[in-house]
Design an enzyme around this catalytic site. Structure first.
Site, mmCIF file in Angstrom:
data_model
loop_
_atom_site.group_PDB
_atom_site.id
_atom_site.type_symbol
_atom_site.label_atom_id
_atom_site.label_comp_id
_atom_site.label_asym_id
_atom_site.label_seq_id
_atom_site.Cartn_x
_atom_site.Cartn_y
_atom_site.Cartn_z
ATOM 1 C CD GLU A 1 -38.917 -32.455 58.331
ATOM 2 O OE1 GLU A 1 -38.840 -33.528 57.702
ATOM 3 O OE2 GLU A 1 -39.784 -32.210 59.190
ATOM 4 N NE ARG B 1 -31.350 -43.356 53.343
ATOM 5 C CZ ARG B 1 -32.010 -42.234 53.650
ATOM 6 N NH1 ARG B 1 -32.847 -41.705 52.795
ATOM 7 N NH2 ARG B 1 -31.839 -41.654 54.811
ATOM 8 C CE LYS C 1 -32.746 -34.874 58.812
ATOM 9 N NZ LYS C 1 -33.625 -33.808 58.358
HETATM 10 P P1 ATP Z 1 -34.513 -39.292 57.540
HETATM 11 O O1 ATP Z 1 -33.098 -39.641 57.942
HETATM 12 O O2 ATP Z 1 -35.419 -39.224 58.697
HETATM 13 O O3 ATP Z 1 -34.996 -40.132 56.379
HETATM 14 P P2 ATP Z 1 -33.658 -37.242 55.816
HETATM 15 O O4 ATP Z 1 -32.246 -37.402 56.229
HETATM 16 O O5 ATP Z 1 -34.110 -37.783 54.526
HETATM 17 O O6 ATP Z 1 -34.541 -37.824 56.981
HETATM 18 P P3 ATP Z 1 -33.937 -34.541 54.882
HETATM 19 O O7 ATP Z 1 -33.655 -33.349 55.695
HETATM 20 O O8 ATP Z 1 -35.203 -34.582 54.143
HETATM 21 O O9 ATP Z 1 -33.984 -35.704 55.895
HETATM 22 O O10 ATP Z 1 -32.733 -34.787 53.885
HETATM 23 C C1 ATP Z 1 -32.302 -33.755 53.015
HETATM 24 C C2 ATP Z 1 -31.736 -34.337 51.758
HETATM 25 O O11 ATP Z 1 -30.668 -35.227 52.052
HETATM 26 C C3 ATP Z 1 -32.780 -35.144 51.010
HETATM 27 O O12 ATP Z 1 -32.718 -34.783 49.650
HETATM 28 C C4 ATP Z 1 -32.361 -36.561 51.202
HETATM 29 O O13 ATP Z 1 -32.700 -37.328 50.108
HETATM 30 C C5 ATP Z 1 -30.854 -36.445 51.388
HETATM 31 N N1 ATP Z 1 -30.356 -37.541 52.225
HETATM 32 C C6 ATP Z 1 -30.809 -37.890 53.447
HETATM 33 N N2 ATP Z 1 -30.169 -38.974 53.901
HETATM 34 C C7 ATP Z 1 -29.264 -39.326 52.941
HETATM 35 C C8 ATP Z 1 -28.301 -40.372 52.809
HETATM 36 N N3 ATP Z 1 -28.119 -41.279 53.771
HETATM 37 N N4 ATP Z 1 -27.568 -40.420 51.685
HETATM 38 C C9 ATP Z 1 -27.731 -39.495 50.722
HETATM 39 N N5 ATP Z 1 -28.621 -38.495 50.777
HETATM 40 C C10 ATP Z 1 -29.387 -38.406 51.867
#
Ligand code: ATP
Ligand code: MG
Length: 560
Positions: free
Chosen positions: A38, A264, A274
Site C-alpha cells: 500500500e 512477518r 508503518k
Molecule cells: P503495516 O506495517 O501498517 O501493517 P504493511 O507493512 O503490512 O502495513 P503493506 O504495504 O500492506 O503494509 O505491505 C506489503 C506487503 O509486505 C504485504 O504483503 C505484507 O504482508 C508484507 N509485509 C509487511 N510487513 C512485513 C514484515 N514485517 N515482514 C514480512 N512481510 C511484511
C-alpha cells in the site's frame, strides 16, 4: 541452471515446497507471484523479506512477480511513496519488468462484480453507521446481529449502490456488505464491508470515484485478474483466507489464486509498523524516511548497507509459519560480513589529537604506501603523506594509563600504521588542563613499520598527516530504541536520546575526499563508513554504517 538446482541453492521453505509440488503435479504451468504494497509509507526491512520471497520464487521457478500498488485508500496514499517503493525494490536487486499494476486499474471491474454480488443476493447496502456495524458484529464468544437492512430488496440495494457511486451520499452514510453469516465463528465472515463512501481525490483516478473497495474485496480479485498463482502474505491474513476464498467462489473471476501465509519479520530494537514509522518522521524524531536510523530500505541505503547484505540476511532468517523476533545482531552480522569482503580500507581520525614529530625535518613530506584491502591484493595500494605534523585518535593516548593500556603514553613506543615507530616525549595542555598536542620522536630506521633490531611494540595506530588530510563530519548511529522490544503504543518513551552522535571535527584521508564514490569504506580500526548526500565540497559528511565487531578486543589488546 535448472529450476530445480536454482531452488535448492536458494534454500527451501514450505512455500517453495508448495510451489515445487504445484509445478510437479502440473497444477500450474508457470508461477506468478506479486508484491502488493500500500503506497502509504516507505518500505522497511520487513517488506524486504516479502520482496525477496515473492521475487525470489519467481526467479527460481522461472515465473513472474508483479509489483502491484494496493491503492484503495486515497486519504493515506501519495505519489512520493509510489516512487520510493519502486526505487527501493530496484535497489534490492529485483525487477518486475512490465508487470507494474495498480488495484485502482481494476476499480471498474471490481464495481461491476459488486453489482453482480448484489444481484445474486450475496451483498446488500447497509445504512447503519460505522459504530452500529461495529457494535452489532459480536465478539469472539458472541455471534453478531443481523442488520435491519440485510434483507432489503435487491433492486433497492442496487439503486443505493449506484447512487453511492454517483456521489449522492456523504462519507459514512452507507456501505456495501457481503451477505455471509453474522454468526460465523470467524468474524471476518460476519457480513464484511466491501465498499465505503469516501469523497477523496485519488492520485490516479482523481475524483472519479466516491466509493472505494475494502482491502479484502480488492485484494483477492486483483490477484485473480492478474492470474496470480500463489498469493503470499503475512500471518495476520490467515483469518481472512475464508473470505478471500468465499469471494473468489462467488464471483466470475478469470482465475483462482491460493493464499499462503508466512511469519512477518520482527527485529529486536526495531519497530516495523508503518504507523510508527510515519509518526517518527512526522513528529521529527528522525530527519526523514531515509534517516540512517530508520529500518526503512531508504534508511539502510543511506546508511551504507549493501543490498547484498539485506538479501543474505533475508535468506538466513528463512521463511517460517510461526511468528518470532530476530536479533538485530543477525542483520549487523550480514552487513559486516559483506562489507569486510568488499570495502576498501582507508584511514580517518574521528577525534583528532595533534602530534608533532620533533625530530622530523620541518617542511619535509614523504609518501608511504598503504594497502587497500588486506585479503585482496588486486585492490592495490595508495600513497599517504607523512610529515612533521600528524593527527592521531584522542582515545589512543593516555597520560596516566592503567596497566593494560598499550597504546601511546609518555615513554611508550607504538607503531603508526604503514609509517614508523614513535615515542611520546611531551604533552602540551591548554589553560583548562586539556591536552591539545603531543610531542613525539620517530625512529627513521623503522620505516614501513618494522624495527631492524627486531624490537616489538604492543600497538599499531591509525593516523593522518595534518596538512594532507581533510576535515569531515562523521555521524555515528546507534539503535533508535533503547529496549529490545520497544513499546509500539508509546514508542517515544523508548527512543534512545543518544541514537545520533555527531563528530564535527574529524579528519579523513585525501584519498577518501578525492573519490566521488558512494562505496562504503572501512576506516581502519573504526568501522564502515559511507559518504552522505549532505556532503559539500568544503565539508564532507560520512555516516557510520556499522562499527567493527571486535573494536573492544582490538583496542585493549592492540595488534603488536
Ligand atoms: P503495516 O506495517 O501498517 O501493517 P504493511 O507493512 O503490512 O502495513 P503493506 O504495504 O500492506 O503494509 O505491505 C506489503 C506487503 O509486505 C504485504 O504483503 C505484507 O504482508 C508484507 N509485509 C509487511 N510487513 C512485513 C514484515 N514485517 N515482514 C514480512 N512481510 C511484511
Ligand atoms: Mg498490510
Amino acid at each position: 541452471m535448472t529450476t530445480e538446482t536454482a531452488a535448492a541453492e536458494a534454500g527451501r521453505d514450505f512455500i517453495r515446497d508448495i510451489v515445487q509440488a504445484d509445478l510437479d503435479s502440473k497444477k500450474h504451468k508457470g508461477i506468478v507471484t506479486r508484491f502488493p504494497p500500500e503506497p502509504n509509507g516507505y518500505l522497511h526491512i520487513g517488506h524486504a523479506k516479502s520482496i525477496a520471497l515473492n521475487f525470489g520464487i519467481a526467479q527460481e521457478f522461472a515465473g513472474r512477480c508483479h509489483l502491484r500498488f494496493d491503492d484503495t485508500n486515497p486519504t493515506k496514499e501519495e505519489q512520493e511513496y509510489i516512487d520510493s517503493i519502486q526505487a527501493d525494490v530496484h535497489w534490492l536487486g529485483y525487477d518486475w519488468g512490465t508487470d507494474l499494476y495498480y488495484a485502482s486499474d481494476y476499480f471498474e471491474q471490481l464495481y461491476d462484480w459488486a453489482e453482480g454480488l448484489i444481484r445474486d443476493g450475496h451483498a446488500y447496502v447497509d445504512d447503519q453507521s460505522q459504530e452500529e456495524i461495529r457494535f452489532s458484529r459480536g465478539t469472539l464468544t458472541e455471534p453478531g446481529k443481523n442488520s435491519p437492512f440485510r434483507d432489503r430488496p435487491v433492486d433497492e440495494s442496487l439503486d443505493l449502490f449506484r447512487r453511492m457511486k454517483a456521489g449522492e451520499f456523504p462519507n459514512g452514510a452507507r456501505v456495501l456488505r457481503a451477505r455471509i453469516d453474522m454468526a460465523a465463528g470467524n468474524i471476518n465472515l460476519r457480513d464484511p464491508v466491501l465498499y465505503r463512501i469516501l469523497h477523496a481525490e485519488h492520485p490516479r483516478t482523481g475524483t472519479k470515484w466516491s466509493i472505494y473497495p475494502s482491502y479484502d474485496y480488492a485484494h483477492g480479485q486483483s490477484d485473480a485478474i492478474e492470474g496470480i498463482t500463489h498469493s503470499i502474505c503475512t500471518l495476520e491474513f490467515e483469518d481472512h483466507r475464508p473470505l478471500y476464498e468465499w469471494l473468489l467462489d462467488k464471483l466470475p473471476v478469470p482465475s483462482k489464486p491460493r493464499q499462503y501465509e508466512f511469519a512477518r519479520l520482527n527485529l529486536t530494537y526495531t519497530l516495523l509498523s508503518k504507523r510508527v514509522l510515519t509518526q517518527l518522521v512526522r513528529e521529527g524524531h528522525v530527519a526523514g524516511w531515509d534517516d540512517p536510523r530508520m529500518p526503512t530500505i531508504a534508511g539502510l541505503k543511506r546508511r551504507g548497507v549493501p543490498p547484498a547484505a539485506v538479501r543474505e540476511f533475508v535468506k538466513r532468517i528463512g521463511v517460517a509459519k510461526a511468528n518470532s523476533v530476530v536479533d538485530v545482531g543477525m542483520l549487523e552480522f550480514c552487513i559486516r560480513e559483506e562489507l569486510n569482503r568488499t570495502s576498501l580500507r582507508r584511514m580517518a581520525v574521528l577525534r583528532p589529537l595533534k602530534v608533532v614529530i620533533e625530530n622530523y625535518p620541518e617542511g619535509q613530506v614523504e609518501e608511504l604506501e598503504a594497502i587497500n584491502h588486506p585479503d585482496d591484493p588486486t585492490a592495490g595500494t595508495r600513497k599517504i603523506a607523512f610529515g612533521r605534523e600528524l593527527y592521531i585518535e584522542r582515545d589512543d593516548f593516555m597520560e596516566n594509563p592503567p596497566k593494560k593500556f598499550f597504546r601511546l603514553s609518555p615513554g611508550t613506543e607504538v607503531r603508526l600504521r604503514y609509517a614508523y615507530f614513535i615515542k611520546c616525549t611531551g604533552v602540551i595542555k591548554d589553560a583548562a588542563g586539556e591536552i591539545v598536542e603531543l610531542r613525539c620522536t620517530y625512529d627513521p630506521a623503522t620505516k614501513g613499520g618494522n624495527a631492524p633490531d627486531g624490537r616489538k611494540v604492543k600497538a599499531t595506530m591509525h593516523w593522518l598527516p595534518a596538512a594532507q588530510s581533510r576535515p569531515a563530519e562523521i555521524r555515528i548511529y546507534n539503535q533508535l530504541f533503547l529496549k529490545p522490544s520497544p513499546d509500539a503504543g508509546n514508542f517515544a518513551a523508548d527512543i534512545n536520546p543518544q541514537s545520533l552522535e555527531i563528530l564535527a571535527d574529524a579528519r579523513v584521508e585525501n584519498a577518501i575526499a578525492e573519490t566521488n564514490s558512494s562505496d562504503v569504506m572501512q576506516f581502519e580500526r573504526q568501522g564502515y563508513f559511507v559518504r552522505d548526500a549532505d556532503s559539500r565540497p568544503d565539508r564532507l559528511v560520512f555516516n557510520r554504517t556499522i562499527g567493527l565487531r571486535d573494536t573492544f578486543a582490538k583496542e585493549v589488546g592492540g595488534k603488536g
